[in-house]
Enzyme design. Sequence first.
Site, PDB file in Angstrom:
ATOM      1  N   ALA A  11       0.551  -1.226   0.180  1.00  0.00           N
ATOM      2  CA  ALA A  11      -0.043  -0.132  -0.040  1.00  0.00           C
ATOM      3  C   ALA A  11       0.823   1.494   0.047  1.00  0.00           C
ATOM      4  O   ALA A  11       0.231   2.420   0.073  1.00  0.00           O
ATOM      5  CB  ALA A  11      -0.853  -0.035   1.159  1.00  0.00           C
ATOM      6  N   THR A 100      14.285  -1.031  -0.972  1.00  0.00           N
ATOM      7  CA  THR A 100      14.631  -0.278   0.129  1.00  0.00           C
ATOM      8  C   THR A 100      15.971   0.179   0.131  1.00  0.00           C
ATOM      9  O   THR A 100      16.819  -0.125   0.100  1.00  0.00           O
ATOM     10  CB  THR A 100      14.052  -1.140   1.687  1.00  0.00           C
ATOM     11  OG1 THR A 100      12.923  -1.752   1.388  1.00  0.00           O
ATOM     12  CG2 THR A 100      14.283  -0.328   2.668  1.00  0.00           C
ATOM     13  N   HIS A 156      14.229  15.227  -3.118  1.00  0.00           N
ATOM     14  CA  HIS A 156      13.035  14.205  -3.034  1.00  0.00           C
ATOM     15  C   HIS A 156      12.080  14.900  -2.282  1.00  0.00           C
ATOM     16  O   HIS A 156      12.028  16.099  -1.446  1.00  0.00           O
ATOM     17  CB  HIS A 156      13.624  13.184  -2.087  1.00  0.00           C
ATOM     18  CG  HIS A 156      14.254  12.082  -2.779  1.00  0.00           C
ATOM     19  ND1 HIS A 156      15.733  12.291  -3.221  1.00  0.00           N
ATOM     20  CD2 HIS A 156      13.821  10.939  -4.029  1.00  0.00           C
ATOM     21  CE1 HIS A 156      16.185  11.287  -3.972  1.00  0.00           C
ATOM     22  NE2 HIS A 156      15.107  10.506  -4.542  1.00  0.00           N
ATOM     23  N   LYS A 160      10.285  11.618   2.310  1.00  0.00           N
ATOM     24  CA  LYS A 160      11.527  10.713   2.408  1.00  0.00           C
ATOM     25  C   LYS A 160      12.056  10.661   3.971  1.00  0.00           C
ATOM     26  O   LYS A 160      12.364  11.871   4.441  1.00  0.00           O
ATOM     27  CB  LYS A 160      12.250  11.039   1.444  1.00  0.00           C
ATOM     28  CG  LYS A 160      13.361  10.009   1.133  1.00  0.00           C
ATOM     29  CD  LYS A 160      14.180  10.045  -0.028  1.00  0.00           C
ATOM     30  CE  LYS A 160      15.504   9.261  -0.189  1.00  0.00           C
ATOM     31  NZ  LYS A 160      15.109   7.624  -0.215  1.00  0.00           N
TER      32      LYS A 160
HETATM   33  P1  NAP Z   1       6.325   4.446   1.777  1.00  0.00           P
HETATM   34  O1  NAP Z   1       5.113   5.159   0.899  1.00  0.00           O
HETATM   35  O2  NAP Z   1       6.496   4.996   3.116  1.00  0.00           O
HETATM   36  O3  NAP Z   1       5.763   2.948   1.701  1.00  0.00           O
HETATM   37  C1  NAP Z   1       6.356   1.998   2.573  1.00  0.00           C
HETATM   38  C2  NAP Z   1       5.648   0.664   3.029  1.00  0.00           C
HETATM   39  O4  NAP Z   1       6.378  -0.070   3.894  1.00  0.00           O
HETATM   40  C3  NAP Z   1       4.408   1.143   3.431  1.00  0.00           C
HETATM   41  O5  NAP Z   1       3.283   0.221   2.701  1.00  0.00           O
HETATM   42  C4  NAP Z   1       4.595   0.808   4.752  1.00  0.00           C
HETATM   43  O6  NAP Z   1       3.281   0.470   5.471  1.00  0.00           O
HETATM   44  C5  NAP Z   1       5.434  -0.516   4.863  1.00  0.00           C
HETATM   45  N1  NAP Z   1       6.021  -0.492   6.060  1.00  0.00           N
HETATM   46  C6  NAP Z   1       6.748   0.454   6.892  1.00  0.00           C
HETATM   47  N2  NAP Z   1       7.086  -0.063   7.946  1.00  0.00           N
HETATM   48  C7  NAP Z   1       7.180  -1.626   7.861  1.00  0.00           C
HETATM   49  C8  NAP Z   1       7.309  -2.654   8.752  1.00  0.00           C
HETATM   50  N3  NAP Z   1       8.023  -2.126  10.098  1.00  0.00           N
HETATM   51  N4  NAP Z   1       6.806  -3.833   8.246  1.00  0.00           N
HETATM   52  C9  NAP Z   1       6.062  -4.038   7.394  1.00  0.00           C
HETATM   53  N5  NAP Z   1       5.804  -3.074   6.335  1.00  0.00           N
HETATM   54  C10 NAP Z   1       6.033  -1.757   6.779  1.00  0.00           C
HETATM   55  O7  NAP Z   1       7.707   4.543   1.281  1.00  0.00           O
HETATM   56  P2  NAP Z   1       8.058   4.452  -0.531  1.00  0.00           P
HETATM   57  O8  NAP Z   1       8.201   5.999  -0.982  1.00  0.00           O
HETATM   58  O9  NAP Z   1       7.262   3.666  -1.177  1.00  0.00           O
HETATM   59  O10 NAP Z   1       9.461   3.858  -0.319  1.00  0.00           O
HETATM   60  C11 NAP Z   1       9.917   2.745   0.284  1.00  0.00           C
HETATM   61  C12 NAP Z   1      11.301   2.500   0.205  1.00  0.00           C
HETATM   62  O11 NAP Z   1      11.771   2.419  -1.153  1.00  0.00           O
HETATM   63  C13 NAP Z   1      12.074   3.487   0.628  1.00  0.00           C
HETATM   64  O12 NAP Z   1      13.234   2.846   1.404  1.00  0.00           O
HETATM   65  C14 NAP Z   1      12.589   4.391  -0.542  1.00  0.00           C
HETATM   66  O13 NAP Z   1      13.729   5.075  -0.154  1.00  0.00           O
HETATM   67  C15 NAP Z   1      12.819   3.110  -1.428  1.00  0.00           C
HETATM   68  N6  NAP Z   1      12.963   3.816  -2.999  1.00  0.00           N
HETATM   69  C16 NAP Z   1      13.774   2.931  -3.655  1.00  0.00           C
HETATM   70  C17 NAP Z   1      13.625   3.272  -5.011  1.00  0.00           C
HETATM   71  C18 NAP Z   1      14.538   2.447  -5.974  1.00  0.00           C
HETATM   72  O14 NAP Z   1      14.773   2.527  -7.151  1.00  0.00           O
HETATM   73  N7  NAP Z   1      15.514   1.660  -5.443  1.00  0.00           N
HETATM   74  C19 NAP Z   1      12.659   4.118  -5.728  1.00  0.00           C
HETATM   75  C20 NAP Z   1      11.962   4.811  -4.556  1.00  0.00           C
HETATM   76  C21 NAP Z   1      11.917   4.534  -3.462  1.00  0.00           C
HETATM   77  P3  NAP Z   1       2.466   1.561   6.305  1.00  0.00           P
HETATM   78  O15 NAP Z   1       2.203   2.575   5.466  1.00  0.00           O
HETATM   79  O16 NAP Z   1       1.587   0.687   7.065  1.00  0.00           O
HETATM   80  O17 NAP Z   1       3.607   1.827   7.406  1.00  0.00           O
END
Ligand code: NAP
Length: 267
Positions: A11, A100, A156, A160
Amino acid sequence: MTVRVGITGAAGRMGRTLIEAINQAPGLVLAAAVEQPGSSLVGADAGELAGLGKIGVAVSGDLAAVVDDIDVLIDFTVPAATLANLALCAAAGKAVVIGTTGFSASEDEDIKRAAGRVPVCKASNFSTGVNLCFKLLDMAARVLGDDVDIEIVEAHHRHKIDAPSGTALSMGGVVANALGRDLAEVAVYGREGQTGARNRDTIGFATVRAGDIVGDHTVIFAADGERVEITHKASSRMSFARGAVRAAGWLNGREPALYDMQDVLGL
Ligand code: NAP
């Protein structure tokens, strides 16, 4: 053969985009979507989360309950959750794509160990453009050498939680490596007050957090009289999601090892 993909953090911003990207990818199917156990979205249809309408995959609150249904997991969550999910997949013999960012050095060691048991593809940035930039940065650093000051500026969105971005750190790593420097020794993270003159060996990082910026990175190579700037700007998360989905297809059936997006793209 259809590759069955699971998504954790389904989500989240990336999770929803990944559901859409898998839906568009030939040869891959969404087989599981997982959120935190207490999430109000557990039980919801994953397609509806991504604005696609019903696709018949209910969001689960427990990866262990669905891990047998998948071939590859794509995880874009937070470091602690990623490590727990990776351990579960390593025990179950499932490949993992890790998007991540923000891991500590010891957490990176844990990932390396798990990659001895199952194939893992980890990249700070899954977009094709950024991975091309890594190549260009290597070339620029080798040509311009020690005659330039190098600064990395990234921007960003306001949500973030880690800084500088994993991509900025990867870019610093590429440049430091090309110049025979150790990034841990030469990185300067932000400046304030009486800093003194700049030491040419350093690689500076500056961070902007504002609004809904998806991800901008610029590496500046500045000499006396001229400067080269290599810039990448992401305008949609779909660029990361498509890359991660491509990595999932590529990873399925590989030997256990730690791969990155350069391997996937054959760079
Ligand atoms: P986000 O919108 O905050 O999504 C994170 C997801 O992880 C949410 O669904 C969250 O659930 C879940 N989560 C958080 N804590 C958790 C836990 N302890 N156990 C299980 N699920 C958990 O963040 P995002 O923007 O999608 O980014 C996520 C990660 O991807 C970040 O580290 C970001 O830097 C990275 N990223 C990487 C790239 C790449 O190309 N490598 C690109 C973009 C982003 P809740 O909402 O319920 O907390």
